[in-house]
Design a protein around this motif. Structure first.
Motif, PDB file in Angstrom:
ATOM      1  N   VAL A   1       0.635  -1.230   0.296  1.00 14.96           N
ATOM      2  CA  VAL A   1      -0.012  -0.375  -0.197  1.00 14.96           C
ATOM      3  C   VAL A   1       0.960   0.838   0.091  1.00 14.96           C
ATOM      4  O   VAL A   1       2.147   1.255   0.950  1.00 14.96           O
ATOM      5  N   LEU A   2       0.536   1.847  -0.735  1.00 20.24           N
ATOM      6  CA  LEU A   2       1.523   3.187  -1.329  1.00 20.24           C
ATOM      7  C   LEU A   2       0.603   4.465  -1.031  1.00 20.24           C
ATOM      8  O   LEU A   2       0.305   4.822  -2.038  1.00 20.24           O
ATOM      9  N   VAL A   3       0.737   5.347  -0.487  1.00 22.35           N
ATOM     10  CA  VAL A   3      -0.041   6.218   0.251  1.00 22.35           C
ATOM     11  C   VAL A   3       1.026   7.692  -0.069  1.00 22.35           C
ATOM     12  O   VAL A   3       2.291   7.844   0.104  1.00 22.35           O
ATOM     13  N   VAL A   4       0.038   8.090  -0.980  1.00 25.38           N
ATOM     14  CA  VAL A   4       0.920  10.294  -1.143  1.00 25.38           C
ATOM     15  C   VAL A   4       0.723  10.603  -0.438  1.00 25.38           C
ATOM     16  O   VAL A   4      -0.956  10.810  -1.233  1.00 25.38           O
ATOM     17  N   MET A   5       0.378  11.808   0.142  1.00 24.29           N
ATOM     18  CA  MET A   5       0.532  12.273   1.097  1.00 24.29           C
ATOM     19  C   MET A   5       0.487  13.702   0.079  1.00 24.29           C
ATOM     20  O   MET A   5       1.669  14.386   0.284  1.00 24.29           O
ATOM     21  N   ASP A   6      -0.830  14.694  -0.481  1.00 24.03           N
ATOM     22  CA  ASP A   6       0.267  14.925  -1.665  1.00 24.03           C
ATOM     23  C   ASP A   6      -0.091  16.557  -1.800  1.00 24.03           C
ATOM     24  O   ASP A   6       0.217  17.763  -0.360  1.00 24.03           O
ATOM     25  N   THR A   7       1.347  17.202  -1.514  1.00 24.04           N
ATOM     26  CA  THR A   7       1.867  18.195  -1.072  1.00 24.04           C
ATOM     27  C   THR A   7       2.305  18.276   0.875  1.00 24.04           C
ATOM     28  O   THR A   7       1.951  19.388   1.286  1.00 24.04           O
ATOM     29  N   ALA A   8       2.677  17.568   1.631  1.00 23.83           N
ATOM     30  CA  ALA A   8       3.298  17.099   2.535  1.00 23.83           C
ATOM     31  C   ALA A   8       4.524  17.794   2.861  1.00 23.83           C
ATOM     32  O   ALA A   8       5.655  16.680   2.692  1.00 23.83           O
ATOM     33  N   ARG A   9       4.393  18.507   3.620  1.00 28.11           N
ATOM     34  CA  ARG A   9       5.968  19.042   3.993  1.00 28.11           C
ATOM     35  C   ARG A   9       6.726  18.289   5.071  1.00 28.11           C
ATOM     36  O   ARG A   9       6.407  17.532   6.223  1.00 28.11           O
ATOM     37  N   TYR A  10       8.098  17.508   4.820  1.00 29.78           N
ATOM     38  CA  TYR A  10       8.445  16.912   6.177  1.00 29.78           C
ATOM     39  C   TYR A  10       8.321  17.611   7.718  1.00 29.78           C
ATOM     40  O   TYR A  10       8.473  16.455   8.543  1.00 29.78           O
ATOM     41  N   ASP A  11       8.780  18.593   7.706  1.00 30.01           N
ATOM     42  CA  ASP A  11       8.611  18.915   9.619  1.00 30.01           C
ATOM     43  C   ASP A  11       6.727  19.458   9.175  1.00 30.01           C
ATOM     44  O   ASP A  11       6.333  18.966  10.636  1.00 30.01           O
TER      45      ASP A  11
ATOM     46  N   GLU B   1       5.786  22.344   0.313  1.00 26.81           N
ATOM     47  CA  GLU B   1       4.733  23.658   0.850  1.00 26.81           C
ATOM     48  C   GLU B   1       5.710  24.618   0.854  1.00 26.81           C
ATOM     49  O   GLU B   1       6.340  24.607   1.642  1.00 26.81           O
ATOM     50  N   ASN B   2       5.794  25.879  -0.129  1.00 28.70           N
ATOM     51  CA  ASN B   2       5.792  27.559   0.694  1.00 28.70           C
ATOM     52  C   ASN B   2       4.463  27.883   1.492  1.00 28.70           C
ATOM     53  O   ASN B   2       3.710  28.265   0.329  1.00 28.70           O
ATOM     54  N   ILE B   3       5.316  28.284   2.636  1.00 30.25           N
ATOM     55  CA  ILE B   3       3.747  29.048   3.225  1.00 30.25           C
ATOM     56  C   ILE B   3       4.411  30.193   3.457  1.00 30.25           C
ATOM     57  O   ILE B   3       4.458  29.955   4.587  1.00 30.25           O
ATOM     58  N   GLY B   4       5.185  30.849   3.019  1.00 29.41           N
ATOM     59  CA  GLY B   4       5.400  32.401   2.428  1.00 29.41           C
ATOM     60  C   GLY B   4       6.799  32.198   2.706  1.00 29.41           C
ATOM     61  O   GLY B   4       6.806  33.387   2.702  1.00 29.41           O
TER      62      GLY B   4
ATOM     63  N   ILE C   1      11.275  20.114  -1.573  1.00 31.67           N
ATOM     64  CA  ILE C   1      11.564  18.762  -1.903  1.00 31.67           C
ATOM     65  C   ILE C   1      12.003  17.527  -0.716  1.00 31.67           C
ATOM     66  O   ILE C   1      12.095  16.440  -0.369  1.00 31.67           O
ATOM     67  N   HIS C   2      12.288  18.247   0.559  1.00 30.26           N
ATOM     68  CA  HIS C   2      12.378  17.217   2.259  1.00 30.26           C
ATOM     69  C   HIS C   2      10.689  17.079   2.339  1.00 30.26           C
ATOM     70  O   HIS C   2      10.094  17.620   2.401  1.00 30.26           O
ATOM     71  N   ILE C   3      11.057  15.439   2.315  1.00 31.97           N
ATOM     72  CA  ILE C   3       9.695  14.837   2.497  1.00 31.97           C
ATOM     73  C   ILE C   3       9.522  14.101   3.504  1.00 31.97           C
ATOM     74  O   ILE C   3      10.193  14.154   4.124  1.00 31.97           O
ATOM     75  N   PRO C   4       8.621  13.881   4.414  1.00 27.31           N
ATOM     76  CA  PRO C   4       8.084  12.553   4.983  1.00 27.31           C
ATOM     77  C   PRO C   4       7.958  11.365   4.214  1.00 27.31           C
ATOM     78  O   PRO C   4       7.708  10.870   3.515  1.00 27.31           O
ATOM     79  N   LEU C   5       8.764   9.759   5.258  1.00 26.79           N
ATOM     80  CA  LEU C   5       8.076   8.807   4.459  1.00 26.79           C
ATOM     81  C   LEU C   5       8.658   7.433   5.608  1.00 26.79           C
ATOM     82  O   LEU C   5       9.556   7.891   6.488  1.00 26.79           O
ATOM     83  N   ILE C   6       7.526   7.358   6.141  1.00 23.69           N
ATOM     84  CA  ILE C   6       7.743   6.371   6.490  1.00 23.69           C
ATOM     85  C   ILE C   6       7.481   5.311   6.125  1.00 23.69           C
ATOM     86  O   ILE C   6       6.429   5.213   5.779  1.00 23.69           O
ATOM     87  N   ILE C   7       7.560   3.876   6.692  1.00 21.76           N
ATOM     88  CA  ILE C   7       7.137   2.171   6.258  1.00 21.76           C
ATOM     89  C   ILE C   7       7.179   1.050   6.803  1.00 21.76           C
ATOM     90  O   ILE C   7       7.924   1.708   8.006  1.00 21.76           O
ATOM     91  N   GLN C   8       5.818   0.595   6.965  1.00 25.08           N
ATOM     92  CA  GLN C   8       6.079  -0.907   8.201  1.00 25.08           C
ATOM     93  C   GLN C   8       5.361  -1.538   7.655  1.00 25.08           C
ATOM     94  O   GLN C   8       4.498  -1.285   6.832  1.00 25.08           O
ATOM     95  N   GLY C   9       5.844  -2.354   8.347  1.00 26.17           N
ATOM     96  CA  GLY C   9       5.856  -3.934   7.245  1.00 26.17           C
ATOM     97  C   GLY C   9       6.430  -4.932   6.402  1.00 26.17           C
ATOM     98  O   GLY C   9       7.547  -4.060   6.683  1.00 26.17           O
ATOM     99  N   GLY C  10       6.453  -5.950   6.710  1.00 25.07           N
ATOM    100  CA  GLY C  10       7.655  -7.293   6.017  1.00 25.07           C
ATOM    101  C   GLY C  10       9.065  -6.364   6.818  1.00 25.07           C
ATOM    102  O   GLY C  10       8.890  -6.421   8.020  1.00 25.07           O
TER     103      GLY C  10
END
Length: 484
Positions: A5-15, A290-293, A309-318
């Motif tokens: 299951v590959l979930v993309v949160m469109d426009t999700a900043r790392y922080d 995303e830039n918010i100002g 370009i810095h994005i969150p990434l979490i993988i669970q399983g296997g």
């Protein structure tokens, strides 16, 4: 065999996800049980080319999807096709118009749902139903009603008006559809499920109950909804915005993340209820930030700063278990080979064209020294921006360029086609506020050599072609803030 299951949160900043002070129970649940990657980066700063890199394991210069070509080429093999050939059931639910059959992303999927439609169709009356009133609505619907199947068109128009909540960009409907799909499927084959959730994307319209905890003191939900969210008017200096305005927008954005956290939690529970969770590798990431100002910008265009370009990434399983945090550099282009390894799929023909490298735990691969990102053409173009806002200030034309970036753990170089160079000591200056290019010419030369060596290491495709898109698609993209 293992589900993916590959979930993309469109426009999700790392922080917004991994450094957030807000309560995000689903992300905490996944982090405690899976593996969190704190140095994950997108290969491009906006949806079309970033998803091209995610699906192909290639960088933009090689897969060709950009603001110039506006299409993910049918000649580019995808990881979805590799899973399909390995007898996986392949399913997609997209809430972003760029990620659709029209732009080349449906290849390899047994089922591809455009979640902005109730009944899947090439005709989309959603914008008319959502935006127009009175006679204009009647005239608009009538004009397009008989383009294709009138019954389907009416159903989709009604859905656009009444079936989708103003404070939900499709996440709830996505989960409802997935619930039915999980209940109905009799296939014993494993599945590859891709989801694009759109909630963090402009415009920010989170449910009110998720917003109150994030708003600055003394700011009401009604007041927050009145703050300018037209990125292009702001960039063109047509509207003035204060620090307070941006604090409010950031609060709305974080509320969207909190709402999406709950919806992803619901998705996890649906998989558990269907008896599939224990056999699933569950990936949650962002396609860009995303830039918010930040850097004088809104939305996600015109730069390659880490805010995009810095994005969150979490993988669970296997093999991704134990609550570990990994700080080694990884890219979205690396996910394709990683997921194939996790599912023990050989796919030799697909792997031959990969630029990404697997980071499956316990695999004997050297960590990356650098990650790379590309912005091959400005989106929107200067002409499109002028068409939207009228005359634009001279300084805005500085954005009329392509950009490439090379980033290590300590240093980052951004090079523009206009001859500009930016150098940041990101370990000391994570917000990229002090350009050291003139102070450290030897470091500039070193990183430019590395960047040029990388660019010379592969064949570049032609990105000058364009794609014909329907008026409905153009309208929906403009709904999302993309100017054509």
């Amino acid at each position: 065999m293992t589900n993916i299951v590959l979930v993309v949160m469109d426009t999700a900043r790392y922080d917004s996800v991994l450094v957030s002070q807000a309560e995000l129970p689903t992300f905490e649940f996944l982090r405690e049980r899976g593996v969190t990657y704190t140095s994950a980066f997108a290969s491009a700063p906006w949806t079309l080319p970033s998803h091209g890199g995610l699906f192909s394991g290639r960088y933009s210069s090689r897969h060709g999807a950009s603001a110039a070509a506006k299409r993910f080429s049918k000649n580019t093999p995808t990881v979805v096709e590799a899973f399909e050939k390995a007898s996986y059931e392949t399913v997609a639910v997209s809430n972003n118009t760029w990620i659709s059959d029209e732009f080349g992303f449906a290849r390899g999927f047994d089922t591809f749902r455009k979640n902005w439609q109730y009944i899947q169709s090439d005709v989309d009356l959603g914008k008319i139903a959502r935006k127009e009133e009175g006679f204009n609505k009647i005239r608009g619907v009538t004009k397009q009603l008989f383009d294709g199947n009138p019954i389907v068109n009416v159903a989709n128009a009604v859905y656009g008006q009444f079936g989708r909540r103003a404070d939900d960009d499709g996440a709830k409907g996505t989960n409802q559809w997935i619930s039915r799909w999980l209940s109905d499927r009799a296939d014993s084959d494993p599945f590859f499920l891709f989801i694009n959730y759109l909630e963090p994307h402009l415009e920010y319209r989170p449910p009110e109950e998720y917003t109150k905890a994030h708003l600055p003191e003394g700011v009401s939900y009604a007041e927050a909804m009145k703050v300018n969210q037209d990125a292009w008017s702001y960039i063109a200096n047509d509207v003035e915005m204060t620090d307070r305005d941006f604090r409010i927008l950031e609060a709305l954005y974080n509320a969207e993340i909190a709402y999406l956290d709950e919806q992803i939690g619901e998705l996890q529970r649906l998989l558990e209820k269907a008896g599939q969770w224990e056999d699933t590798i569950f990936v949650v990431t962002g396609d860009h930030g995303e830039n918010i100002g930040d850097h004088g910008l809104m939305d996600h265009q015109y730069c390659l700063y880490d805010t995009l370009i810095h994005i969150p990434l979490i993988i669970q399983g296997g093999d991704f278990t134990g609550g570990e945090t990994v700080d080694e550099l990884v890219q979205l282009t690396d996910l394709a080979p990683t997921l194939l390894d996790a599912a023990e799929i050989a796919a030799p023909e697909f792997r031959e064209q990969l630029q990404g490298r697997s980071f499956l735990p316990n695999l004997d691969t050297s960590p990356r020294e650098y990650v790379f990102s590309e912005y091959l053409a400005p989106q929107p173009s200067m002409d499109a921006l002028k068409k939207r806002v009228g005359d634009i200030p001279d300084e805005v034309y500085e954005y009329d360029r392509s950009l490439r970036a090379i980033r290590g753990k300590k240093w980052k170089l951004i090079r523009g086609s206009d001859g500009t160079t930016e150098l940041y000591h990101i370990s000391n200056d994570p917000h990229e506020t002090m350009n050291l290019a003139s102070d450290r010419p030897e470091k500039v030369d070193e990183l430019e050599d590395e960047l040029d060596t990388w660019l010379d290491s592969f064949e570049h495709v032609d990105t000058s072609g364009t794609v014909e898109m329907s008026n409905d698609t153009k309208d929906r993209l403009e709904d999302l803030g993309y100017l054509q």
